[in-house]
Design an enzyme around this catalytic site. Structure first.
Site, short mmCIF file in Angstrom:
data_model
loop_
_atom_site.label_atom_id
_atom_site.label_comp_id
_atom_site.label_asym_id
_atom_site.label_seq_id
_atom_site.Cartn_x
_atom_site.Cartn_y
_atom_site.Cartn_z
N CYS A 42 70.85 55.84 49.70
CA CYS A 42 70.89 57.07 50.50
C CYS A 42 71.16 56.77 51.97
O CYS A 42 71.57 57.65 52.72
CB CYS A 42 69.56 57.83 50.36
N PRO A 274 62.57 54.32 20.20
CA PRO A 274 61.32 54.36 20.96
C PRO A 274 61.02 53.09 21.78
O PRO A 274 60.18 53.13 22.67
CB PRO A 274 60.24 54.57 19.89
N GLY A 280 66.54 57.68 35.61
CA GLY A 280 67.47 57.80 36.74
C GLY A 280 68.74 58.56 36.39
O GLY A 280 68.78 59.35 35.44
N TYR A 424 49.26 75.47 61.38
CA TYR A 424 49.91 76.20 62.49
C TYR A 424 49.37 75.79 63.85
O TYR A 424 48.16 75.74 64.09
CB TYR A 424 49.72 77.72 62.33
N LYS A 432 52.17 83.54 61.19
CA LYS A 432 52.81 83.97 59.95
C LYS A 432 54.02 83.05 59.78
O LYS A 432 55.08 83.28 60.37
CB LYS A 432 53.27 85.42 60.06
P1 FAD Z 1 71.02 53.28 40.99
O1 FAD Z 1 70.10 53.39 42.13
O2 FAD Z 1 72.47 53.53 41.19
O3 FAD Z 1 70.84 51.84 40.38
C1 FAD Z 1 71.53 51.42 39.24
C2 FAD Z 1 71.81 49.93 39.34
O4 FAD Z 1 72.07 49.44 38.05
C3 FAD Z 1 73.05 49.61 40.16
O5 FAD Z 1 72.72 48.80 41.28
C4 FAD Z 1 73.97 48.88 39.20
O6 FAD Z 1 74.63 47.78 39.80
C5 FAD Z 1 73.02 48.40 38.14
N1 FAD Z 1 73.63 48.26 36.82
C6 FAD Z 1 74.38 49.18 36.16
N2 FAD Z 1 74.75 48.71 34.96
C7 FAD Z 1 74.21 47.48 34.85
C8 FAD Z 1 74.25 46.48 33.85
N3 FAD Z 1 74.90 46.69 32.70
N4 FAD Z 1 73.61 45.32 34.09
C9 FAD Z 1 72.94 45.10 35.23
N5 FAD Z 1 72.88 46.01 36.21
C10 FAD Z 1 73.51 47.19 36.03
N6 FAD Z 1 69.66 60.95 46.36
C11 FAD Z 1 68.77 61.68 47.02
O7 FAD Z 1 67.82 62.20 46.40
N7 FAD Z 1 68.87 61.88 48.37
C12 FAD Z 1 69.87 61.32 49.10
O8 FAD Z 1 69.94 61.48 50.33
C13 FAD Z 1 70.84 60.56 48.43
N8 FAD Z 1 71.87 60.00 49.10
C14 FAD Z 1 72.76 59.22 48.43
C15 FAD Z 1 73.81 58.66 49.14
C16 FAD Z 1 74.72 57.86 48.49
C17 FAD Z 1 75.85 57.26 49.26
C18 FAD Z 1 74.58 57.61 47.09
C19 FAD Z 1 75.57 56.73 46.36
C20 FAD Z 1 73.56 58.20 46.37
C21 FAD Z 1 72.64 59.01 47.04
N9 FAD Z 1 71.59 59.61 46.34
C22 FAD Z 1 70.69 60.38 47.02
C23 FAD Z 1 71.44 59.45 44.88
C24 FAD Z 1 70.44 58.36 44.55
O9 FAD Z 1 70.79 57.20 45.24
C25 FAD Z 1 70.44 58.13 43.06
O10 FAD Z 1 70.05 59.33 42.43
C26 FAD Z 1 69.48 57.03 42.64
O11 FAD Z 1 69.79 55.82 43.29
C27 FAD Z 1 69.56 56.80 41.13
O12 FAD Z 1 68.79 55.73 40.76
P2 FAD Z 1 69.17 54.86 39.46
O13 FAD Z 1 68.14 53.79 39.33
O14 FAD Z 1 69.41 55.77 38.34
O15 FAD Z 1 70.58 54.23 39.79
#
Ligand code: FAD
Length: 545
Positions: A42, A274, A280, A424, A432
């Protein structure tokens, strides 16, 4: 217990740290394809723009800290390539030397995230077209933004707007191209018009209701050809048109995925196997508001889901309530935030709703620095259940939406908002609070104290020969009014009732809705058929902009 986690950022790192807190004995291996675990996705746009000056600040929990503090086996630059569910093993590719090896698991947690969409537009693979997902993308954009003169951001969602702000901060002339006729498509259009104006006022070239049709290499950089025929020169293009769940591992292993590609999970984040959990952006979630399955990629939900998966592995009955869609974005000092259902979603699902608008100050008007915000509340017209809220303004917007988000989670009604006791002092709010005000206005509508009208009802009013009554001062009226309105200031209304036709419907309005409400109460009690234009002239301008 041996836990293997795929993905070491938001969901994966949360799951790993929680698992360790629950068990000192567990073996916990985190595979991360990239060079760094637990970085701040983020924060990436703000590093590109220079607001976050030190790259290291983005490493929220550096690898060594995860190893030392949590005794996690963190393996970076290692990609999990496949899952053997029968043998309960994964195949891992070491990206540093190309070798592969197997690793067994008792429980597997998938948190591979979502990858940015690259739509099949002609020329999409040309140099100079970037997406932003991880630190390596950010490094590339950081470098090119230092030398670029012109950029095109394709997509006006929150990442697109954050990128536009940060490119402008770097002195890059930036155009944002958005397919919809508004920025921030999840918000209702009228709530985004102040953001659009603000982006333009800060030098962003905003092109709405248009799309990138082709990218062409030019002598210097690229040309982005739009569907409308316009051509935009660019040294760099940032694509931010949405993300797709990374489900390849899951589907290859025969796990069920939903229609939008999210890995199907139950309330404990367990997939159809399971022993395998998914959390995420890669996981399908229940929409807290509708109960439908959906994809809502946000960091907060990913963190909570990671924790829930770890809890469940260690026998705790933690369940995920669903994702409500609470989101906030800031551009050039202006904030837009939302929670729950938008009007467009309510329309689509055919749920009955009512809407009110208000434009309160973020703190007491008499205290220096008070700034107006626009707040929209969506609620059930029968029982007053709060369905959604959106706000735009400067300070205090996030706080009000967070309070309303909790009210939605608590299944509260507009009557609870009337009674909400909030902190407040003049520099923070009002006796309010805007949240109380929203409750008071909406509760008045549910109780039938006053009828409200919206801008889209004004043409019907005109067709019926109804009267549009502006109850502001003559000076305010002269500065701009709704076509067809007559001006009777509320202070003189009681003495001038005879100027209004008792047989015709009336819509009264003022600047923000407060004097319109007073006028409506005066007219109702005098026997007129009257409604107050919700949000007054301010909302009318937002709607018709
Ligand atoms: P990620 O954080 O993307 O992590 C997944 C990781 O898994 C990655 O690093 C990837 O390399 C790794 N991976 C994938 N496949 C494999 C594999 N086969 N083997 C090993 N590793 C693997 N959300 C907000 O709520 N507020 C914000 O302000 C916000 N800003 C954002 C700004 C940007 C530029 C971006 C890109 C996203 C933003 N988000 C924001 C969204 C938020 O970052 C994601 O919702 C969150 O990171 C999701 O978490 P995750 O663990 O699902 O995936």
């Amino acid at each position: 217990m041996k836990i293997v986690i795929v993905g070491g950022v938001a969901g994966g790192a949360s799951a790993a740290a929680r698992a360790r807190r629950l068990s000192e004995e567990a073996e916990i291996i985190v595979f991360e394809r990239g060079p760094d675990p637990s970085f701040a996705n983020c924060g990436l746009p703000y590093y590109i723009g220079g607001e976050i000056a030190e790259r290291d600040k983005l490493l929220v929990a550096p690898k060594q800290m995860l190893i030392d503090r949590h005794r996690l086996d963190v393996r970076t630059l290692q990609s999990v390539e496949s899952i053997d569910r029968q043998r309960k093993t994964v195949t891992v590719k070491n990206l540093a030397d190309g070798s592969t090896y197997g690793e067994s698991y008792d429980k597997l947690i998938l948190s591979p995230g979502a990858s940015p969409l690259r739509p099949p537009i002609l020329g999409i693979d040309l140099d100079g077209i970037y997406t932003l997902r991880d630190l390596r993308d950010a490094d590339r954009l950081h470098e090119v933004a230092l030398h670029a003169k012109r950029a095109v951001v394709v997509g006006g969602g929150f990442i697109g707007l954050e990128m536009a702000e940060n490119l402008v901060r770097r002195g890059v002339h930036t155009a944002v191209v958005e397919l919809a006729d508004q920025v921030l498509p999840p918000w209702d259009r009228e709530m985004t018009t102040p953001i659009a104006e603000h982006l333009r006022a800060n030098g962003v070239e905003l092109i709405l209701a248009d799309s990138a049709a082709e990218f062409v290499a030019a002598e210097r950089g690229l040309v982005v050809k739009l569907k409308s025929g316009r051509e935009l020169p660019a040294d760099l293009v940032v694509l931010s048109v949405g993300v797709r769940p990374e489900n390849a591992l899951a589907t290859a292993a025969g796990l069920e995925v939903g229609p939008r590609g999210g890995i199907r999970v139950n309330e404990h984040m367990q997939t159809t196997d399971p022993d395998i959990y998914a959390v995420g952006d890669a996981a399908e979630v229940k929409d807290f508001n509708t109960g439908d399955r959906t994809q809502i990629p946000l960091a907060g939900p990913a963190n909570r889901q990671g924790r829930i998966a770890a809890d469940h592995i260690f026998g705790r009955d933690s369940t995920y309530r669903g994702t409500q869609g609470t989101a906030v974005v800031g551009v050039f000092g202006m904030t837009a935030a939302m929670t729950g259902l938008s009007e467009k979603v309510l329309e689509r699902i055919g749920r009955k709703y009512e809407t009110i608008y208000l434009h309160p100050s973020h703190h007491a008007g008499y205290y220096p620095g008070a700034e107006k915000m626009s707040l929209k509340l969506l609620f059930d017209p029968q029982d007053g259940a709060i369905l959604g809220a959106q706000a735009v303004g400067r300070d205090g917007v996030d706080k009000r939406i967070d309070v309303l988000a909790m009210a939605i989670q608590g299944r509260m009604t507009v009557f609870d908002l009337e009674e909400a006791e909030l902190a407040y002092a003049p520099q923070y709010g009002s006796a309010k609070d805007p949240v109380n005000m929203a409750g008071l206005i909406a509760a008045g509508v549910v109780r039938g104290d006053v009828r409200i009208a919206h801008a889209d009802a004004l043409s019907k009013l005109a067709a019926e020969g109804g009267q549009l009554l502006d109850v502001r001062s003559p000076q305010e009226f002269a500065c701009g009014s709704i076509p067809g309105a007559v001006n009777i200031p509320v202070e003189t209304l009681r003495d001038r009732l005879a100027e209004l036709d008792r047989t015709k419907p009336i819509v009264a309005y003022c600047q923000v809705g407060q004097r319109g409400y007073l006028a409506a109460r005066i007219l109702m009690q005098a026997g007129y058929d009257v409604a107050n234009l919700s949000g007054g002239y301010s909302t009318y301008c937002q709607m018709t902009h």
